[in-house]
Motif scaffolding. Sequence first.
Motif, PDB file in Angstrom:
ATOM      1  N   ILE A  31      28.928  95.641  62.926  1.00  0.00           N
ATOM      2  CA  ILE A  31      28.150  95.586  61.695  1.00  0.00           C
ATOM      3  C   ILE A  31      28.829  94.664  60.697  1.00  0.00           C
ATOM      4  O   ILE A  31      30.011  94.826  60.397  1.00  0.00           O
ATOM      5  CB  ILE A  31      27.969  96.984  61.100  1.00  0.00           C
ATOM      6  N   ASN A  32      28.068  93.716  60.194  1.00  0.00           N
ATOM      7  CA  ASN A  32      28.586  92.802  59.187  1.00  0.00           C
ATOM      8  C   ASN A  32      28.501  93.404  57.785  1.00  0.00           C
ATOM      9  O   ASN A  32      29.494  93.453  57.059  1.00  0.00           O
ATOM     10  CB  ASN A  32      27.827  91.485  59.237  1.00  0.00           C
ATOM     11  N   VAL A  33      27.308  93.844  57.408  1.00  0.00           N
ATOM     12  CA  VAL A  33      27.101  94.475  56.111  1.00  0.00           C
ATOM     13  C   VAL A  33      26.145  95.648  56.274  1.00  0.00           C
ATOM     14  O   VAL A  33      25.304  95.664  57.168  1.00  0.00           O
ATOM     15  CB  VAL A  33      26.544  93.493  55.055  1.00  0.00           C
ATOM     16  N   MET A  34      26.292  96.625  55.401  1.00  0.00           N
ATOM     17  CA  MET A  34      25.348  97.721  55.291  1.00  0.00           C
ATOM     18  C   MET A  34      25.023  97.905  53.820  1.00  0.00           C
ATOM     19  O   MET A  34      25.850  97.614  52.953  1.00  0.00           O
ATOM     20  CB  MET A  34      25.904  99.016  55.888  1.00  0.00           C
ATOM     21  N   ALA A  35      23.819  98.370  53.561  1.00  0.00           N
ATOM     22  CA  ALA A  35      23.374  98.495  52.183  1.00  0.00           C
ATOM     23  C   ALA A  35      22.347  99.599  52.056  1.00  0.00           C
ATOM     24  O   ALA A  35      21.760 100.052  53.045  1.00  0.00           O
ATOM     25  CB  ALA A  35      22.786  97.168  51.690  1.00  0.00           C
ATOM     26  N   TRP A  36      22.153 100.016  50.820  1.00  0.00           N
ATOM     27  CA  TRP A  36      21.094 100.948  50.466  1.00  0.00           C
ATOM     28  C   TRP A  36      20.119 100.270  49.520  1.00  0.00           C
ATOM     29  O   TRP A  36      20.538  99.657  48.530  1.00  0.00           O
ATOM     30  CB  TRP A  36      21.651 102.208  49.797  1.00  0.00           C
ATOM     31  N   TYR A  37      18.850 100.377  49.841  1.00  0.00           N
ATOM     32  CA  TYR A  37      17.768  99.944  48.979  1.00  0.00           C
ATOM     33  C   TYR A  37      16.941 101.168  48.599  1.00  0.00           C
ATOM     34  O   TYR A  37      17.014 102.217  49.246  1.00  0.00           O
ATOM     35  CB  TYR A  37      16.865  98.928  49.684  1.00  0.00           C
ATOM     36  N   ARG A  38      16.135 101.027  47.571  1.00  0.00           N
ATOM     37  CA  ARG A  38      15.217 102.099  47.221  1.00  0.00           C
ATOM     38  C   ARG A  38      13.911 101.512  46.707  1.00  0.00           C
ATOM     39  O   ARG A  38      13.866 100.396  46.198  1.00  0.00           O
ATOM     40  CB  ARG A  38      15.828 103.041  46.175  1.00  0.00           C
ATOM     41  N   GLN A  39      12.864 102.307  46.858  1.00  0.00           N
ATOM     42  CA  GLN A  39      11.552 101.903  46.389  1.00  0.00           C
ATOM     43  C   GLN A  39      10.850 103.109  45.793  1.00  0.00           C
ATOM     44  O   GLN A  39      10.563 104.084  46.498  1.00  0.00           O
ATOM     45  CB  GLN A  39      10.714 101.315  47.524  1.00  0.00           C
ATOM     46  N   ALA A  40      10.602 103.043  44.502  1.00  0.00           N
ATOM     47  CA  ALA A  40       9.853 104.078  43.813  1.00  0.00           C
ATOM     48  C   ALA A  40       8.365 103.770  43.899  1.00  0.00           C
ATOM     49  O   ALA A  40       7.961 102.627  44.126  1.00  0.00           O
ATOM     50  CB  ALA A  40      10.298 104.176  42.355  1.00  0.00           C
ATOM     51  N   GLN A  41       7.547 104.784  43.698  1.00  0.00           N
ATOM     52  CA  GLN A  41       6.103 104.598  43.757  1.00  0.00           C
ATOM     53  C   GLN A  41       5.654 103.569  42.726  1.00  0.00           C
ATOM     54  O   GLN A  41       6.020 103.656  41.557  1.00  0.00           O
ATOM     55  CB  GLN A  41       5.378 105.917  43.526  1.00  0.00           C
ATOM     56  N   GLY A  42       4.886 102.605  43.182  1.00  0.00           N
ATOM     57  CA  GLY A  42       4.376 101.582  42.295  1.00  0.00           C
ATOM     58  C   GLY A  42       5.360 100.498  41.935  1.00  0.00           C
ATOM     59  O   GLY A  42       5.033  99.633  41.113  1.00  0.00           O
ATOM     60  N   LYS A  43       6.552 100.512  42.523  1.00  0.00           N
ATOM     61  CA  LYS A  43       7.568  99.527  42.205  1.00  0.00           C
ATOM     62  C   LYS A  43       8.021  98.796  43.464  1.00  0.00           C
ATOM     63  O   LYS A  43       7.795  99.250  44.584  1.00  0.00           O
ATOM     64  CB  LYS A  43       8.769 100.185  41.525  1.00  0.00           C
ATOM     65  N   GLN A  44       8.666  97.660  43.263  1.00  0.00           N
ATOM     66  CA  GLN A  44       9.186  96.886  44.373  1.00  0.00           C
ATOM     67  C   GLN A  44      10.506  97.471  44.868  1.00  0.00           C
ATOM     68  O   GLN A  44      11.241  98.122  44.121  1.00  0.00           O
ATOM     69  CB  GLN A  44       9.382  95.432  43.964  1.00  0.00           C
ATOM     70  N   ARG A  45      10.790  97.215  46.138  1.00  0.00           N
ATOM     71  CA  ARG A  45      12.054  97.649  46.700  1.00  0.00           C
ATOM     72  C   ARG A  45      13.204  96.876  46.056  1.00  0.00           C
ATOM     73  O   ARG A  45      13.117  95.663  45.850  1.00  0.00           O
ATOM     74  CB  ARG A  45      12.050  97.437  48.213  1.00  0.00           C
ATOM     75  N   GLU A  46      14.274  97.588  45.740  1.00  0.00           N
ATOM     76  CA  GLU A  46      15.406  96.976  45.077  1.00  0.00           C
ATOM     77  C   GLU A  46      16.707  97.365  45.763  1.00  0.00           C
ATOM     78  O   GLU A  46      16.829  98.449  46.339  1.00  0.00           O
ATOM     79  CB  GLU A  46      15.470  97.388  43.602  1.00  0.00           C
ATOM     80  N   LEU A  47      17.672  96.473  45.680  1.00  0.00           N
ATOM     81  CA  LEU A  47      18.997  96.746  46.210  1.00  0.00           C
ATOM     82  C   LEU A  47      19.725  97.718  45.300  1.00  0.00           C
ATOM     83  O   LEU A  47      19.794  97.511  44.089  1.00  0.00           O
ATOM     84  CB  LEU A  47      19.796  95.452  46.338  1.00  0.00           C
ATOM     85  N   VAL A  48      20.269  98.770  45.877  1.00  0.00           N
ATOM     86  CA  VAL A  48      21.050  99.753  45.135  1.00  0.00           C
ATOM     87  C   VAL A  48      22.535  99.453  45.253  1.00  0.00           C
ATOM     88  O   VAL A  48      23.257  99.395  44.250  1.00  0.00           O
ATOM     89  CB  VAL A  48      20.753 101.179  45.626  1.00  0.00           C
ATOM     90  N   ALA A  49      23.016  99.301  46.468  1.00  0.00           N
ATOM     91  CA  ALA A  49      24.427  99.049  46.705  1.00  0.00           C
ATOM     92  C   ALA A  49      24.603  98.459  48.089  1.00  0.00           C
ATOM     93  O   ALA A  49      23.835  98.751  49.005  1.00  0.00           O
ATOM     94  CB  ALA A  49      25.252 100.337  46.577  1.00  0.00           C
ATOM     95  N   GLY A  50      25.619  97.629  48.243  1.00  0.00           N
ATOM     96  CA  GLY A  50      25.940  97.037  49.526  1.00  0.00           C
ATOM     97  C   GLY A  50      27.432  97.052  49.763  1.00  0.00           C
ATOM     98  O   GLY A  50      28.220  97.102  48.817  1.00  0.00           O
ATOM     99  N   ILE A  51      27.812  96.988  51.042  1.00  0.00           N
ATOM    100  CA  ILE A  51      29.225  96.997  51.400  1.00  0.00           C
ATOM    101  C   ILE A  51      29.420  96.183  52.666  1.00  0.00           C
ATOM    102  O   ILE A  51      28.625  96.256  53.599  1.00  0.00           O
ATOM    103  CB  ILE A  51      29.749  98.445  51.567  1.00  0.00           C
ATOM    104  N   THR A  52      30.471  95.382  52.694  1.00  0.00           N
ATOM    105  CA  THR A  52      30.813  94.606  53.872  1.00  0.00           C
ATOM    106  C   THR A  52      31.727  95.416  54.772  1.00  0.00           C
ATOM    107  O   THR A  52      32.252  96.461  54.390  1.00  0.00           O
ATOM    108  CB  THR A  52      31.500  93.293  53.493  1.00  0.00           C
ATOM    109  N   SER A  53      31.929  94.916  55.979  1.00  0.00           N
ATOM    110  CA  SER A  53      32.833  95.594  56.898  1.00  0.00           C
ATOM    111  C   SER A  53      34.259  95.613  56.368  1.00  0.00           C
ATOM    112  O   SER A  53      35.045  96.486  56.751  1.00  0.00           O
ATOM    113  CB  SER A  53      32.792  94.930  58.275  1.00  0.00           C
ATOM    114  N   GLY A  54      34.593  94.667  55.498  1.00  0.00           N
ATOM    115  CA  GLY A  54      35.910  94.628  54.891  1.00  0.00           C
ATOM    116  C   GLY A  54      36.068  95.499  53.666  1.00  0.00           C
ATOM    117  O   GLY A  54      37.168  95.614  53.128  1.00  0.00           O
ATOM    118  N   GLY A  55      34.967  96.104  53.200  1.00  0.00           N
ATOM    119  CA  GLY A  55      35.044  97.029  52.091  1.00  0.00           C
ATOM    120  C   GLY A  55      34.617  96.489  50.743  1.00  0.00           C
ATOM    121  O   GLY A  55      34.663  97.224  49.751  1.00  0.00           O
TER     122      GLY A  55
END
Length: 120
Positions: A31-55
């Motif tokens: 895995i190179n990177v992992m991240a969390w996105y979220r999407q609320a009703q009526g809104k666009q998906r947005e990046l919440v947080a991301g992390i690389t394999s190096g931290g």
Amino acid sequence: QVQLVESGGGLVQPGGSLRLSCAASGSGFSINVMAWYRQAQGKQRELVAGITSGGSTNYADSVKGRFTISRDNAKHTVYLEMSSLKPDDTAVYYCYAELTLRLGGRYAYWGQGTQVTVSS
């Protein structure tokens, strides 16, 4: 077949905490990177947080100081610790990962999402 399996969502009161987990199942990849996105009703998906394999980490301004992303590389798992939750945090949270197959090729995967509802 690689799958991202999410867990930890649910209903929580404002000011409460939740911990989300996302594990990449399968074998033959890194895995190179992992991240969390979220999407609320009526809104666009947005990046919440991301992390690389190096931290290295990155956070949306709206969650800085409240959310913490971490990972366990050996388990191919990423976590999102959420505290001081607000109603505006209510959304479907999606896990995202970019992987490199050991036999070659890079791929992006999405989890199916887990619902987080912040309400009294």
